[in-house]
Design an enzyme around this catalytic site. Sequence first.
Site, mmCIF file in Angstrom:
data_model
loop_
_atom_site.group_PDB
_atom_site.id
_atom_site.type_symbol
_atom_site.label_atom_id
_atom_site.label_comp_id
_atom_site.label_asym_id
_atom_site.label_seq_id
_atom_site.Cartn_x
_atom_site.Cartn_y
_atom_site.Cartn_z
ATOM 1 N N ASP A 244 -2.872 -15.872 21.368
ATOM 2 C CA ASP A 244 -2.610 -17.247 20.924
ATOM 3 C C ASP A 244 -1.461 -17.872 21.703
ATOM 4 O O ASP A 244 -0.635 -18.594 21.136
ATOM 5 C CB ASP A 244 -2.319 -17.289 19.420
ATOM 6 C CG ASP A 244 -2.539 -18.683 18.832
ATOM 7 O OD1 ASP A 244 -3.239 -19.500 19.483
ATOM 8 O OD2 ASP A 244 -2.025 -18.959 17.739
ATOM 9 N N ASN B 237 3.787 -21.994 20.422
ATOM 10 C CA ASN B 237 4.130 -20.668 19.910
ATOM 11 C C ASN B 237 5.248 -20.001 20.705
ATOM 12 O O ASN B 237 5.422 -18.785 20.632
ATOM 13 C CB ASN B 237 2.890 -19.768 19.893
ATOM 14 C CG ASN B 237 1.956 -20.126 18.762
ATOM 15 O OD1 ASN B 237 2.339 -20.827 17.820
ATOM 16 N ND2 ASN B 237 0.725 -19.659 18.824
ATOM 17 N N GLU C 283 22.542 4.789 34.832
ATOM 18 C CA GLU C 283 21.610 3.664 34.932
ATOM 19 C C GLU C 283 22.264 2.318 34.592
ATOM 20 O O GLU C 283 21.905 1.288 35.153
ATOM 21 C CB GLU C 283 20.375 3.896 34.038
ATOM 22 C CG GLU C 283 20.627 3.916 32.545
ATOM 23 C CD GLU C 283 21.225 5.222 32.049
ATOM 24 O OE1 GLU C 283 21.565 5.275 30.871
ATOM 25 O OE2 GLU C 283 21.367 6.178 32.827
ATOM 26 N N ARG D 6 3.788 -24.022 5.828
ATOM 27 C CA ARG D 6 4.963 -24.692 6.367
ATOM 28 C C ARG D 6 6.022 -23.665 6.754
ATOM 29 O O ARG D 6 6.068 -22.563 6.200
ATOM 30 C CB ARG D 6 5.558 -25.649 5.334
ATOM 31 C CG ARG D 6 4.582 -26.690 4.843
ATOM 32 C CD ARG D 6 5.146 -27.498 3.687
ATOM 33 N NE ARG D 6 6.158 -28.457 4.118
ATOM 34 C CZ ARG D 6 5.890 -29.679 4.564
ATOM 35 N NH1 ARG D 6 4.635 -30.088 4.659
ATOM 36 N NH2 ARG D 6 6.843 -30.491 4.920
ATOM 37 N N ASP E 124 4.274 -16.437 15.783
ATOM 38 C CA ASP E 124 2.937 -16.592 15.217
ATOM 39 C C ASP E 124 1.956 -15.542 15.743
ATOM 40 O O ASP E 124 1.369 -15.691 16.818
ATOM 41 C CB ASP E 124 2.382 -17.997 15.449
ATOM 42 C CG ASP E 124 1.216 -18.307 14.509
ATOM 43 O OD1 ASP E 124 0.621 -17.345 13.971
ATOM 44 O OD2 ASP E 124 0.904 -19.490 14.316
ATOM 45 N N THR F 126 -6.760 -20.878 20.836
ATOM 46 C CA THR F 126 -6.709 -22.326 21.031
ATOM 47 C C THR F 126 -7.679 -22.681 22.156
ATOM 48 O O THR F 126 -7.628 -22.062 23.219
ATOM 49 C CB THR F 126 -5.271 -22.751 21.400
ATOM 50 O OG1 THR F 126 -4.406 -22.390 20.322
ATOM 51 C CG2 THR F 126 -5.186 -24.248 21.638
ATOM 52 N N GLY G 39 1.436 -26.564 9.579
ATOM 53 C CA GLY G 39 0.137 -26.213 10.150
ATOM 54 C C GLY G 39 -0.855 -25.903 9.056
ATOM 55 O O GLY G 39 -0.537 -25.992 7.862
ATOM 56 N N GLY G 40 -2.066 -25.510 9.458
ATOM 57 C CA GLY G 40 -3.083 -25.160 8.488
ATOM 58 C C GLY G 40 -2.671 -23.959 7.653
ATOM 59 O O GLY G 40 -3.130 -23.785 6.523
#
Length: 429
Positions: free
Chosen positions: A245, A250, A42, A135, A263, A282, A131-132
């Site tokens: 997401d 991302n 292969e 870090r 993420d 999102t 972000g929320g």
Amino acid sequence: MVPLALWCCRLWALSEQVKVTKKLNGQEKQIRKMGKGEHFGELALIREILRTATCTAVGPVTCFSIDKEVFEETIPIEHLELHDDISSKVLEEPDAPEKTSPSSYLRLKDLIPVLYQEGRYQGEPVTLGVGGFGRVELVTTLHHGKYFAMKRVSKKHIVAKRQEEHVLFEKRILKAIKSDFIVRLHSAFKDTRYIYMIMEFCVGGEIWTKLKEVGRFDEPIAVFCAACVVEAYAYLHKKGIMYRDLKPENLMLDAKGYVKLVDFGFAKELVHGNKTYSFCGTPEYMAPEIIQNQGHDFAADFWSLGILVYELLVGSPPFSSSEPAKIYPKILDGVLKFPPYMGEGAKSLISKLCRPRPGQRLGNTKNGIKDVRHHRWFSSMNWHKLRVGQVEAPTIRLIRKGPCYINFDRFPFDQALADEEFSGWDKNL
């Protein structure tokens, strides 16, 4: 004796075995034995190079052979165990040390921040993203000299947002995932204030940053980026994991220009045939069935792929507004407006991925993700070469040269410490 260069063969019936030999240091040495149901040759078809190993039947043997064209249509090579290449490498270099996995030597106390060498933040630790959730910081080790992206999340924040199970799930699935199209999690640590996830560092930065820099991508770059996402989806969906997401923020570029998903905060395990009812994602990328709370499954990922292709080619998603509440009616209306410069192949792919009914969506019908791969917009893509890292990434020209952090936006250092948290929810992290 059959040289491993002409076909891929699967052994069907044999009273003995097939031995695989290779000339090493002037001598023919046995590197492997094969039995019923195993395959060889292969790699010659995948990498289009002559293999130097030889197969010899030990007793009566029957082989089924297929040529390159049939092989590419029928064999899912991403799941083949490519023994012949690995075995010979081991025998050629018997004294070579095994590659050390970062997880075997990483300790939280050994990780040191990388500092900006110039500019307004000179001397401060490099922050790759904010972000929320917390870090992402760039760290390294004194002794191994490798870079890592350290995701640091406040435990107090996790508890306040009731995200304990999500964090534990994200850590568990990332630790288990082994795909070249998904960022690797090397280690996870904790103290009284934070959860730390030590991730693979993707030096090329976010696709979002590159898209902002150039406005919109040329079609070859968009095709390549989307193809990498398709391979990540194929891997995840086979394992029963929805991503949920997808967006340019991302998607990261590694040193070769290959795209990797990051993420997994909205990822979810789901048995094929079942549905889930979480409202997440999102807004610009949400599928209609999520907005309407009708229950959704893997088809929602294919909707978001269509939105991504549109945004890569145009520079903005098809359904957008400064107010999220105004985005949802546009998605439910489902009217896609294509700019005049967009090619017919791209329009066709996006329209089929963004069909309102999940059961009619490309990727979610009888042939599954194969229909996405076989769409004409991807006609230039050699999927087998992509999976083994042999496609020259057109994204490489987007990656700037300079300090290791040059492809990332810059953020000021946050010296504030999160509050301590002692509930113990993370004891099994």
